[in-house]
Design an enzyme around this catalytic site. Structure first.
Site, short mmCIF file in Angstrom:
data_model
loop_
_atom_site.label_atom_id
_atom_site.label_comp_id
_atom_site.label_asym_id
_atom_site.label_seq_id
_atom_site.Cartn_x
_atom_site.Cartn_y
_atom_site.Cartn_z
N ASP A 156 11.85 31.87 -1.99
CA ASP A 156 10.75 32.34 -2.82
C ASP A 156 9.45 32.48 -1.56
OD1 ASP A 156 10.96 31.79 -5.46
OD2 ASP A 156 11.64 29.99 -5.27
N HIS A 208 19.17 33.94 -8.60
CA HIS A 208 19.86 32.94 -8.74
C HIS A 208 21.42 33.35 -9.22
CE1 HIS A 208 16.03 30.99 -8.34
NE2 HIS A 208 17.18 29.81 -7.63
N GLU A 264 7.51 26.54 -0.05
CA GLU A 264 8.07 28.01 -0.62
C GLU A 264 7.10 28.65 -1.22
OE1 GLU A 264 11.44 27.66 -3.44
OE2 GLU A 264 10.38 25.88 -4.56
N CYS A 300 16.24 25.66 3.39
CA CYS A 300 17.11 25.43 2.68
C CYS A 300 17.19 26.99 1.80
CB CYS A 300 17.28 24.34 1.72
SG CYS A 300 15.83 24.29 0.63
C1 PEP Z 1 14.00 28.95 -2.08
O1 PEP Z 1 13.22 29.44 -2.77
O2 PEP Z 1 14.26 29.49 -1.09
C2 PEP Z 1 15.15 27.95 -2.50
C3 PEP Z 1 16.07 27.29 -1.76
O3 PEP Z 1 14.99 27.67 -3.96
P1 PEP Z 1 15.78 28.49 -5.09
O4 PEP Z 1 16.46 29.47 -4.39
O5 PEP Z 1 16.27 27.68 -5.90
O6 PEP Z 1 14.55 28.96 -5.62
MG MG Z 2 12.74 28.48 -4.78
#
Ligand code: PEP
Ligand code: MG
Length: 587
Positions: A458, A192, A434, A505
């Site tokens: 994920d 992140h 995910e 996403c």
């Molecule tokens: C993902 O896991 O692909 C996602 C979009 O959520 P994050 O990156 O916030 O875990």
């Molecule tokens: Mg995620």
């Protein structure tokens, strides 16, 4: 000149002055003294750090009592007690007053003495306290160095920040005016911290292993976020080459801007919805400017990571309403908080879990903290009266979780109804897919969810058992692994069968070579970091769905991630060579 290779996580090239951030843990604090007239302010600085540390620990203790029970949480009472113990604190004050030590040096020196004494003690109960002492020293040092968000305050010019590791909240808290780019020793491709760097348009390279050890404060460096390189003390020729690259990349970016108002439509006329992923409400504006048509993922946990207090219902509501105003009628998908794993609030960070990515994160955390969760749900519902909102639950692994979350949402609706507050009673309620369990059971979930959004970050991590934040296994993190692609195919099929929308996403959605695969598997909505929208639009406008389908069919028949990645790269390069213009001219 030293060239270090790392993982490119946020594009762009910057040449600038280096600032190496201190890493409190395990660091030897250099010996420094202050002038006599500065002794009083130095003592005051120490006292402020001590009080702030005690206040932190009070909060940590309260959370720990809730999560681990009184008995286990007692350790934090010991920490609080130690910070008021004259045997520990008085010698620090004395070193500052009598020997004019800087507060950091005094803290480090006194804690070093006590650590040595405890480590050599016959009684094992004392020896086990060594870690606690180190923790306490670190906490005081972090406060003395200004804590989050202020660590760059003293910089006279915007600099390249080098750090051993950065948390998402630290990165989000940096003063944007003071920072040009980031590079870290640790960190993985879809951590992140990397995502925040992209959101802030900061070129970033993670997993450089020894960048902080090799770099010197104040020297020049180049951070190449396109190729994953950090060049320390570059020679004149290299600087010139990179200046040239920067000029080319700027004109390429400008040429892409022309696409902003054109639709993302394939050559055979199929319109693709390109949405933005945001962490802060202000980003909604950038999404629109760069040609997105709404927000497909709002990571609302950043309200917790950037603020100094837990957000109230009104704080949530204000943020959502601000997004909706900026989007003026375009859709906003609000993901409920996804805290935990690598996204911790200050207090929770103190209660380590053995396997945080498999631990109390995301929807699991929300379902165990219902008042907090319902606060957010009420705020989202209130916002839904002001524009097209969708709600999305993260990390759903069982039907039971989805039902529980939905049930709480219904409760929140009833609360609002009773109060006569307006909201959209038909707000679409979807989920992130995910984790493999949800992907494999997609058909069952599709009967209950209004939409799916595939979170490849994920999904890759959990399918391949590779920590997305760990640079040591980054070479095993493969979004093109056939197992991942087969799961995406099955999720898309389940969505189609049950007639619910399926989008993606995760970071793969913004990866140009992945586009024909996702479209070929049937996806028509992609949500990505705003800065990636123009390139993706160019790729989409250069391909037909027919081509995408045949590419996806071939890719899924291949057995290895490298073969698939190579195949996709070749295809996209052939079909839309101009999408790679910005990458030409390797220095
Ligand atoms: C993902 O896991 O692909 C996602 C979009 O959520 P994050 O990156 O916030 O875990
Ligand atoms: Mg995620």
């Amino acid at each position: 000149m030293k060239i270090l290779k790392g993982i490119p996580v946020s594009p762009g090239i910057v040449i600038g002055r280096v600032h190496v951030l201190d890493d409190a843990r395990g660091r030897r604090v250099p010996m420094r003294r202050v002038l006599e007239e500065n002794v009083d302010p130095e003592v005051a600085r120490f006292e402020a750090a001590r009080e702030a540390s005690i206040a932190d620990l009070g909060k940590v203790h309260a959370v720990a009592v809730q999560e681990m029970g009184e008995e286990t949480a007692r350790i934090f009472l010991f920490h609080i007690g130690a910070l008021s113990d004259p045997a520990l604190i008085d010698p620090i004050r004395e070193l500052i007053r009598e020997k004019h030590y800087a507060a950091e040096s005094a803290v480090a020196e006194v804690f070093r003495r006590w650590t040595r004494r405890f480590a050599a003690h016959d009684d094992p109960a004392f020896r086990t306290k060594v870690n606690d002492l180190q923790d306490l020293a670190d906490r005081l040092l972090v406060h003395l160095q200004g804590g989050q968000g202020q660590t760059l305050g003293h910089l006279s010019e915007p600099s390249i920040v080098l750090a051993r590791d950065l948390t998402p909240s630290q990165t989000a808290g940096f003063d944007r005016a003071k920072i040009l780019a980031l590079a870290t020793d640790l960190g993985g491709p879809t951590s992140h911290t990397a995502i925040v760097a992209r959101a802030l348009n900061l070129p970033a390279v993670v997993g450089c292993h020894a960048v902080t050890a090799l770099a010197e404060d104040g020297t020049t460096a180049i951070v190449d976020g396109d190729r994953g390189r950090v060049i320390l003390s570059p020679d004149e020729e290299t600087v010139e080459q990179y200046r040239d690259l920067i000029r080319k990349s700027e004109s390429y970016t400008l040429s892409l801007r022309e696409l902003a108002d054109l639709p993302a439509v394939t050559t055979d006329g199929v319109e693709i919805e390109l949405l933005g992923n945001i962490e802060f409400p202000e980003e909604a504006q950038a999404v629109l400017e760069l040609g997105g048509t709404g927000v497909g993922l709002y990571r609302t946990e950043f309200l917790y990571l950037t603020g100094s207090h837990e957000p109230t219902e009104d704080d949530h509501f204000a943020a959502y309403r601000k997004c909706l105003e900026m989007l003026s009628g375009r859709p906003l998908t609000i993901r409920t908080v996804d805290l935990g794993a690598d996204k911790y609030t200050q207090a929770r960070a103190e209660i380590p879990e053995r396997n945080p990515f498999l631990g109390l994160r995301s929807i699991r955390y929300c379902l165990q903290n219902m008042p907090m969760f319902k606060t957010q749900l009420r705020a989202i519902l209130r916002a839904s009266a002001f524009g097209p909102v969708k709600i999305m639950f993260p990390l759903i692994t069982t039907l039971h979780e989805f039902r529980q979350a939905r049930h709480l949402l219904n409760d929140a609706m009833e609360d609002l109804e009773e109060l006569g507050v307006e909201f959209d009673a038909h707000v679409p309620v979807g989920m992130m897919v995910e984790v493999p369990s949800a992907a494999i059971m997609a058909d069952a979930f599709a009967r209950e969810a209004d939409f799916f959004s595939i979170g490849t970050n994920d999904l890759v991590q959990y399918t391949l058992a590779v920590d997305r934040t760990n640079e040591r296994v980054a070479n095993l993190y493969h979004p093109t692994h056939p197992a991942v692609i087969k799961l995406i195919r099955d999720i898309a099929r389940a969505g189609k069968r049950r007639e619910i929308a399926v989008s993606c996403c995760g970071e793969s959605a913004g990866e140009p070579i992945y586009a024909p695969l996702l479209l070929g598997l049937g996806l028509r909505t992609l949500s990505l970091t705003a800065s990636g929208i123009p390139v993706l639009k160019r790729v989409i406008r250069g391909m037909s769905i027919k081509q995408c389908e045949s590419i996806a069919k071939k890719a899924i028949s291949l057995d290895s991630e490298t073969e698939i990645a190579g195949y996709l790269r070749d295809k996209v390069r052939k079909i839309v060579p101009e999408a790679f213009e910005g990458w030409a001219n390797e220095p």
